[in-house]
Design a protein around this motif. Structure first.
Motif, mmCIF file in Angstrom:
data_model
loop_
_atom_site.group_PDB
_atom_site.id
_atom_site.type_symbol
_atom_site.label_atom_id
_atom_site.label_comp_id
_atom_site.label_asym_id
_atom_site.label_seq_id
_atom_site.Cartn_x
_atom_site.Cartn_y
_atom_site.Cartn_z
ATOM 1 N N GLN A 1 33.107 29.676 44.031
ATOM 2 C CA GLN A 1 34.288 30.533 44.086
ATOM 3 C C GLN A 1 35.310 30.129 45.150
ATOM 4 O O GLN A 1 36.497 30.027 44.847
ATOM 5 N N PRO A 2 34.931 29.854 46.398
ATOM 6 C CA PRO A 2 35.952 29.440 47.369
ATOM 7 C C PRO A 2 36.340 27.969 47.258
ATOM 8 O O PRO A 2 37.180 27.493 48.027
ATOM 9 N N LEU A 3 35.733 27.246 46.318
ATOM 10 C CA LEU A 3 35.990 25.813 46.175
ATOM 11 C C LEU A 3 36.878 25.479 44.980
ATOM 12 O O LEU A 3 37.132 24.299 44.711
ATOM 13 N N LEU A 4 37.361 26.508 44.264
ATOM 14 C CA LEU A 4 38.075 26.259 43.018
ATOM 15 C C LEU A 4 39.299 25.372 43.214
ATOM 16 O O LEU A 4 39.596 24.498 42.389
ATOM 17 N N ASP A 5 40.036 25.579 44.304
ATOM 18 C CA ASP A 5 41.246 24.770 44.505
ATOM 19 C C ASP A 5 40.888 23.303 44.746
ATOM 20 O O ASP A 5 41.532 22.395 44.221
ATOM 21 N N ALA A 6 39.824 23.051 45.531
ATOM 22 C CA ALA A 6 39.413 21.672 45.808
ATOM 23 C C ALA A 6 38.882 20.995 44.549
ATOM 24 O O ALA A 6 39.183 19.817 44.281
ATOM 25 N N VAL A 7 38.096 21.721 43.770
ATOM 26 C CA VAL A 7 37.568 21.158 42.521
ATOM 27 C C VAL A 7 38.697 20.877 41.543
ATOM 28 O O VAL A 7 38.716 19.839 40.867
ATOM 29 N N ALA A 8 39.660 21.794 41.473
ATOM 30 C CA ALA A 8 40.805 21.594 40.573
ATOM 31 C C ALA A 8 41.582 20.338 40.943
ATOM 32 O O ALA A 8 41.990 19.564 40.069
ATOM 33 N N LEU B 1 43.123 31.729 45.666
ATOM 34 C CA LEU B 1 44.433 31.215 45.232
ATOM 35 C C LEU B 1 45.563 31.622 46.181
ATOM 36 O O LEU B 1 46.319 30.756 46.628
ATOM 37 N N PRO B 2 45.737 32.904 46.549
ATOM 38 C CA PRO B 2 46.807 33.220 47.503
ATOM 39 C C PRO B 2 46.495 32.795 48.934
ATOM 40 O O PRO B 2 47.409 32.408 49.682
ATOM 41 N N LEU B 3 45.218 32.846 49.322
ATOM 42 C CA LEU B 3 44.899 32.530 50.716
ATOM 43 C C LEU B 3 44.975 31.034 51.016
ATOM 44 O O LEU B 3 45.212 30.641 52.166
ATOM 45 N N SER B 4 44.786 30.189 50.006
ATOM 46 C CA SER B 4 44.870 28.746 50.235
ATOM 47 C C SER B 4 46.301 28.230 50.146
ATOM 48 O O SER B 4 46.572 27.085 50.513
ATOM 49 N N ALA B 5 47.227 29.066 49.673
ATOM 50 C CA ALA B 5 48.635 28.668 49.516
ATOM 51 C C ALA B 5 49.459 29.211 50.671
ATOM 52 O O ALA B 5 49.028 30.137 51.376
ATOM 53 N N PRO B 6 50.656 28.658 50.909
ATOM 54 C CA PRO B 6 51.544 29.208 51.929
ATOM 55 C C PRO B 6 51.878 30.674 51.603
ATOM 56 O O PRO B 6 51.938 31.035 50.425
ATOM 57 N N PRO B 7 52.095 31.544 52.587
ATOM 58 C CA PRO B 7 52.176 31.247 54.016
ATOM 59 C C PRO B 7 50.830 31.229 54.738
ATOM 60 O O PRO B 7 50.777 30.953 55.925
ATOM 61 N N PHE B 8 49.726 31.534 54.036
ATOM 62 C CA PHE B 8 48.435 31.616 54.719
ATOM 63 C C PHE B 8 47.830 30.226 54.941
ATOM 64 O O PHE B 8 47.417 29.896 56.051
ATOM 65 N N SER B 9 47.759 29.414 53.879
ATOM 66 C CA SER B 9 47.212 28.054 53.957
ATOM 67 C C SER B 9 45.880 28.016 54.716
ATOM 68 O O SER B 9 45.664 27.177 55.585
ATOM 69 N N MET B 10 44.977 28.908 54.355
ATOM 70 C CA MET B 10 43.707 29.009 55.055
ATOM 71 C C MET B 10 42.748 27.926 54.583
ATOM 72 O O MET B 10 42.815 27.444 53.452
ATOM 73 N N SER B 11 41.831 27.550 55.452
ATOM 74 C CA SER B 11 40.791 26.578 55.104
ATOM 75 C C SER B 11 39.740 27.249 54.228
ATOM 76 O O SER B 11 39.677 28.473 54.107
ATOM 77 N N THR C 1 43.554 27.606 34.433
ATOM 78 C CA THR C 1 42.281 27.519 33.704
ATOM 79 C C THR C 1 41.098 27.165 34.595
ATOM 80 O O THR C 1 39.981 27.023 34.100
ATOM 81 N N VAL C 2 41.321 27.042 35.909
ATOM 82 C CA VAL C 2 40.225 26.649 36.790
ATOM 83 C C VAL C 2 39.151 27.738 36.853
ATOM 84 O O VAL C 2 37.994 27.465 37.177
ATOM 85 N N GLY C 3 39.525 28.980 36.505
ATOM 86 C CA GLY C 3 38.523 30.037 36.443
ATOM 87 C C GLY C 3 37.441 29.774 35.426
ATOM 88 O O GLY C 3 36.377 30.403 35.455
ATOM 89 N N GLY C 4 37.693 28.822 34.502
ATOM 90 C CA GLY C 4 36.680 28.456 33.525
ATOM 91 C C GLY C 4 35.424 27.895 34.164
ATOM 92 O O GLY C 4 34.339 27.929 33.545
#
Length: 406
Positions: free
Chosen positions: A45-52, A252-262, A61-64
């Motif tokens: 779940q917290p790795l979806l952006d990196a896997v995408a 999705l929102p936390l990994s994007a600006p303005p948060f850009s969290m790890s 569609t990364v929720g797939g």
């Protein structure tokens, strides 16, 4: 010293064991084992952006990936979990741990999206089989008067595992990449194989177990005949859809600006959810006292109200934290009460009852994950919150409409 063998009975307990409460050390062991097992289902779940990014999967569609994991959960509930009512549970758990370790290694080495999805299906398959097999094992050993407490403790381990899985996955991914998460998963599965093999008491299989085909047919009969299973299963489906909608979309929102969290920072929100989850683990005691329906109403109220502070994410991180506590408190309390009430129905069919109930869970979680990423793509975080609140409200209305009439 734990017994190495338990004589067979129709309900899985020897006559001499029935008056004796389950040892606290065994309850803790099962809770920890549940936590380590279920974590495999939620590492992604917290790795979806990196896997995408790694595989070039579109954000919509990364929720797939989560849906594939939940499809594995559903497959496990139909094909593997019922085997606990036929085979000796400790040997079955050992085989599943070996297969879980092999699958985790396959995910870590996956070269294409197709093989990744196949591996994720396997993680859901064996991670779920282990977790639900352990819960059914706990329910079999527990006395009827303490079943809610014991199942609540095991479920508390499940909740802690699924929440801390996000934290662990985030920390490992930031340090060594997302594939290292699944290498670590394989190592943990190997450690569990040794640990549980030494500590778990064996419960003999029934002397005349039903055939595998008969087990599967009986699951259909349970779904068709057990009203408690039907009602609590539908409540669980809607609750888990709301729960999955939040946790799948949060990255999705936390990994994007303005948060850009790890990934580690995003995964740390699982620690916040653990506060509510630990409190919810005690809900099984309320079910033991006949207060399951009242507790369900309060828990569903918490679930619905949680979306108000969660919706304040763009402006208030403190409100998000408060919302997570309410979300996990309400959702997990419902889950514990559901299982405690369902498992009272037929003591000789614990594995099948767990499997049937968790089919509702898998369907709700898979739907929530896919629907939330689509909602975020089209309407942002407000769309996710509207989806979660609607599902929570629908669960509360269904519960109220199905209350037993006096």
């Amino acid at each position: 010293m734990l017994p190495s063998r338990v004589a067979a009975r129709p309900d899985g307990l020897p006559p001499s064991a029935r008056p004796v409460p389950m040892p606290a050390s065994l309850v803790r062991l099962l809770a920890v084992a549940c936590a380590l097992s279920v974590a495999n289902v939620y590492y992604a779940q917290p790795l979806l952006d990196a896997v995408a990014r790694d595989f070039g999967i579109p954000p919509a569609t990364v929720g797939g990936i989560i849906t594939a994991t939940q499809a594995g959960c559903a497959l496990a509930l139909v094909t593997l979990v019922p085997l606990g009512d036929r085979l000796e549970r400790r040997r079955l758990l050992a085989l599943q741990l070996v297969l879980l370790a092999v699958t985790a290694l396959a995910v870590a080495a996956a070269p294409t999206p197709a093989l990744l999805l196949a591996g994720m299906l396997g993680m859901g398959l064996f991670g779920t089989a282990m977790t639900q097999g352990l819960i059914a094992y706990a329910a079999t050993l527990a006395e009827p008067g303490e079943r809610g407490r014991v199942v609540g403790a095991a479920q508390g381990g499940v909740v802690i595992g699924l929440l801390l899985a996000r934290t662990l996955a985030g920390l490992v991914a930031d340090a060594a990449g997302w594939r290292a998460v699944y290498l670590a998963s394989a190592l943990l599965a190997g450690g569990m194989l040794v640990w549980l093999g030494r500590r778990l008491p064996a419960v003999a299989a029934p002397p005349r177990p039903p055939s595998y085909a008969a087990l599967l047919r009986s699951m259909l009969a349970l779904l068709a005949q057990e009203r408690t299973l039907q009602v609590r299963g539908m409540i669980g489906l809607l609750m888990f859809a709301a729960f999955s909608a939040f946790w799948s979309a949060l990255v999705l929102p936390l990994s994007a600006p303005p948060f850009s969290m790890s990934h580690a920072g995003i995964g740390a929100f699982g620690l916040v959810g653990a506060v509510g989850a630990l409190a919810a683990a005690r809900a099984g005691r309320l079910a033991d006292r006949g207060l399951g329906q009242r507790a369900t109403g309060l828990a569903l109220l918490c679930l619905a109200v949680s979306w108000l502070p969660i919706g304040m994410l763009p402006t208030s991180m403190a409100a998000l934290v408060a919302g997570i506590v309410l979300l996990d408190l309400g959702g997990q309390a419902v889950h514990v009460i559901n299982q405690a009430m369902i498992l009272q129905a037929r003591p000789q069919a614990q594995g099948r009852l767990v499997g049937c109930y968790m089919l509702f869970y898998a369907a709700g979680s898979g739907f929530g994950a896919l629907a939330s990423t689509l909602a975020y793509d089209r309407a942002g975080w407000s769309g996710v919150c509207l989806l979660g609140f609607s599902l929570s409200l629908l669960a509360a209305l269904f519960w109220a409409a199905t209350l037993p009439r006096r």
